[in-house]
Design an enzyme around this catalytic site. Sequence first.
Site, PDB file in Angstrom:
ATOM      1  N   LYS A 187       0.859  -1.187   0.000  1.00 37.16           N
ATOM      2  CA  LYS A 187       0.000   0.000   0.000  1.00 37.16           C
ATOM      3  C   LYS A 187       0.898   1.241   0.000  1.00 37.16           C
ATOM      4  O   LYS A 187       1.524   1.561   1.001  1.00 37.16           O
ATOM      5  CB  LYS A 187      -0.923   0.044   1.217  1.00 37.16           C
ATOM      6  N   GLU A 262      10.228   1.185  10.473  1.00 34.25           N
ATOM      7  CA  GLU A 262      11.257   2.228  10.320  1.00 34.25           C
ATOM      8  C   GLU A 262      10.511   3.538  10.514  1.00 34.25           C
ATOM      9  O   GLU A 262       9.656   3.901   9.703  1.00 34.25           O
ATOM     10  CB  GLU A 262      11.909   2.117   8.943  1.00 34.25           C
ATOM     11  N   CYS A 296      13.306  10.931   7.636  1.00 32.28           N
ATOM     12  CA  CYS A 296      13.202  10.419   9.000  1.00 32.28           C
ATOM     13  C   CYS A 296      14.516  10.622   9.750  1.00 32.28           C
ATOM     14  O   CYS A 296      14.528  10.753  10.963  1.00 32.28           O
ATOM     15  CB  CYS A 296      12.786   8.964   8.981  1.00 32.28           C
ATOM     16  N   GLU A 393       9.516  15.885  15.970  1.00 32.23           N
ATOM     17  CA  GLU A 393       9.902  15.726  14.572  1.00 32.23           C
ATOM     18  C   GLU A 393       9.041  16.669  13.729  1.00 32.23           C
ATOM     19  O   GLU A 393       7.820  16.529  13.699  1.00 32.23           O
ATOM     20  CB  GLU A 393       9.696  14.277  14.130  1.00 32.23           C
TER      21      GLU A 393
HETATM   22  P1  ADP Z   1       3.084  10.284   7.327  1.00 29.82           P
HETATM   23  O1  ADP Z   1       2.768  11.322   8.370  1.00 29.82           O
HETATM   24  O2  ADP Z   1       4.468  10.279   6.852  1.00 29.82           O
HETATM   25  O3  ADP Z   1       2.054  10.255   6.232  1.00 29.82           O
HETATM   26  P2  ADP Z   1       1.928   7.913   8.362  1.00 29.82           P
HETATM   27  O4  ADP Z   1       2.457   6.986   9.374  1.00 29.82           O
HETATM   28  O5  ADP Z   1       0.640   8.615   8.638  1.00 29.82           O
HETATM   29  O6  ADP Z   1       3.076   8.919   8.085  1.00 29.82           O
HETATM   30  O7  ADP Z   1       1.755   7.190   6.964  1.00 29.82           O
HETATM   31  C1  ADP Z   1       2.678   6.265   6.428  1.00 29.82           C
HETATM   32  C2  ADP Z   1       1.891   5.187   5.712  1.00 29.82           C
HETATM   33  O8  ADP Z   1       1.067   4.519   6.664  1.00 29.82           O
HETATM   34  C3  ADP Z   1       0.941   5.686   4.625  1.00 29.82           C
HETATM   35  O9  ADP Z   1       0.946   4.763   3.550  1.00 29.82           O
HETATM   36  C4  ADP Z   1      -0.391   5.699   5.326  1.00 29.82           C
HETATM   37  O10 ADP Z   1      -1.503   5.580   4.458  1.00 29.82           O
HETATM   38  C5  ADP Z   1      -0.277   4.463   6.204  1.00 29.82           C
HETATM   39  N1  ADP Z   1      -1.175   4.437   7.367  1.00 29.82           N
HETATM   40  C6  ADP Z   1      -1.673   5.482   8.057  1.00 29.82           C
HETATM   41  N2  ADP Z   1      -2.497   5.056   9.029  1.00 29.82           N
HETATM   42  C7  ADP Z   1      -2.527   3.693   8.966  1.00 29.82           C
HETATM   43  C8  ADP Z   1      -3.187   2.659   9.703  1.00 29.82           C
HETATM   44  N3  ADP Z   1      -4.001   2.940  10.698  1.00 29.82           N
HETATM   45  N4  ADP Z   1      -2.944   1.381   9.366  1.00 29.82           N
HETATM   46  C9  ADP Z   1      -2.111   1.079   8.364  1.00 29.82           C
HETATM   47  N5  ADP Z   1      -1.472   1.997   7.614  1.00 29.82           N
HETATM   48  C10 ADP Z   1      -1.667   3.297   7.901  1.00 29.82           C
END
Ligand code: ADP
Length: 490
Positions: A187, A262, A296, A393
């Site tokens: 995804k 990560e 990061c 961050e």
């Molecule tokens: P960022 O702030 O860098 O977008 P996130 O951790 O929100 O960091 O997002 C990183 C990835 O995790 C994206 O692909 C996002 O769609 C996915 N993501 C966000 N929330 C969830 C969740 N509850 N379960 C699985 N994947 C998620």
Amino acid sequence: MATVIETIQAPQVQHTECFIGGKWLPAASGKTFATINPATEETIAEVAEGDQADIDLAVDAARKAFDQGPWGRMDARDRGRLMYRLADLIEEEIDELAALESFDNGKPVSVARAADLPLVIDCLRYYAGFADKIHGSTIPVRGNYFTYTRKEPVGVAGQIIPWNFPMLMTAWKWGPALAAGCTIVMKPAEQTPLTCLRMAQLAQDAGIPDGVINVVPGYGPTAGGALVKHPGVDKIAFTGEDRTAKIIMRNAADSLKRLTFELGGKSPNVILADADLDAAAAGAHFGLFFNQGQCCCAGSRVFVDERVHDEFVDKLKDLATNRKLGNPLCQDTEQGPQIDQAQFDKILSYIDKGNAEGARCVVGGKRFGDKGYFIEQTIFDGVTDDMAIAQDEIFGPVMSVLKYKDWDELIDRANQTFYGLAAAVWTSNVGKAHDFARRVRAGTIWVNCYDVFDAAAPFGGFKMSGQGRELGEEGLRAYSETKTVTINLS
Ligand code: ADP
């Protein structure tokens, strides 16, 4: 500003649907979402919004390819050959992919072409070479038994990546998974799905069998959540925020999936008085502003020995002032826009906090232009450890400069963070460099350099910066199970 933006030529967008079992499919719900060009705030394309139903299909395809398909039975050397072919196809399309990455993410096209893409290709080749070198060992055990181990693929890997290095994160995930013999449901981040989808087509063109790589674009809680909870997925590899990792850990608990993370950082970059100050200033500048500060491992806390502080801040100021901010599709642009409105607002709110808490803004500090998510390269001096800009961050072009006097106190302060992803030290004293490398709790230590990455060098975090390591031989561990076989010889 406006005239510069008008020069952008849209690269061709070829794929906007889910890639499942080797076929391009709309989301089962028929829903789509817009992916936006951060330089113009305009929609580039509508992309399939996958959710539970699409994840179900993708996991079925990946399961079938793993349990019954040719992938699991293919000679490891042939798997490697297909991975080399994928790397070659990416190399053939390097200019188009760099443009597409720049368009969807906002990073300067010259940077995507010179940094992201070569690292993508190198990572896939590095792991292609590993495919036929993954093996167990024979173990001397007590009694008349012959015991050996086999390294087997962990199965179906669910991979969830962020938007800051869309293609590179794809390569970091696909490389070890494919080499180990796993199949994949990925995804990509909702902000940047386009290059990952293009890579999926190139993987098919390279001959990687259908169902081995599946890509379902969509949102985190829906598509990502369904992937994390799916009982047919053996392992989740995630790169993103620690906040999201905690949700993933809870959601993966019922099926006890293997997890690697990560996550974020608040990395210290330490300048000693005996350092080559020009090189250190260039390194501190690059270590923070690279990729619009959206790394990061960004060196966001710059600790400077008080004896060279004023001279050093002048150098930082000069470098930041001369940094070329603007249209990412111009070849000489060094800094593009931030990824989206949410990040843009968050970064500006931290700049407000820095000012309110009494730090001194020596350069930048505001929005750039009136269209696109551009923020000026910003440096705060006089930052203290307790300020929000020194703790959180920010994930943007905001550098915090902190003074230090005593070495032991400096090491304590460098470690005063929940994170532990990276750290750097600039010095001509080899003893100090080793002392720093030993005492700072971080997964990567750079000495007289910053952001030096290599597919062979493990990367990952101590503390709340992650679990497990990516890259290098260690990166394969996350995708392998050890099987012990014992044969009675009597
Ligand atoms: P960022 O702030 O860098 O977008 P996130 O951790 O929100 O960091 O997002 C990183 C990835 O995790 C994206 O692909 C996002 O769609 C996915 N993501 C966000 N929330 C969830 C969740 N509850 N379960 C699985 N994947 C998620």
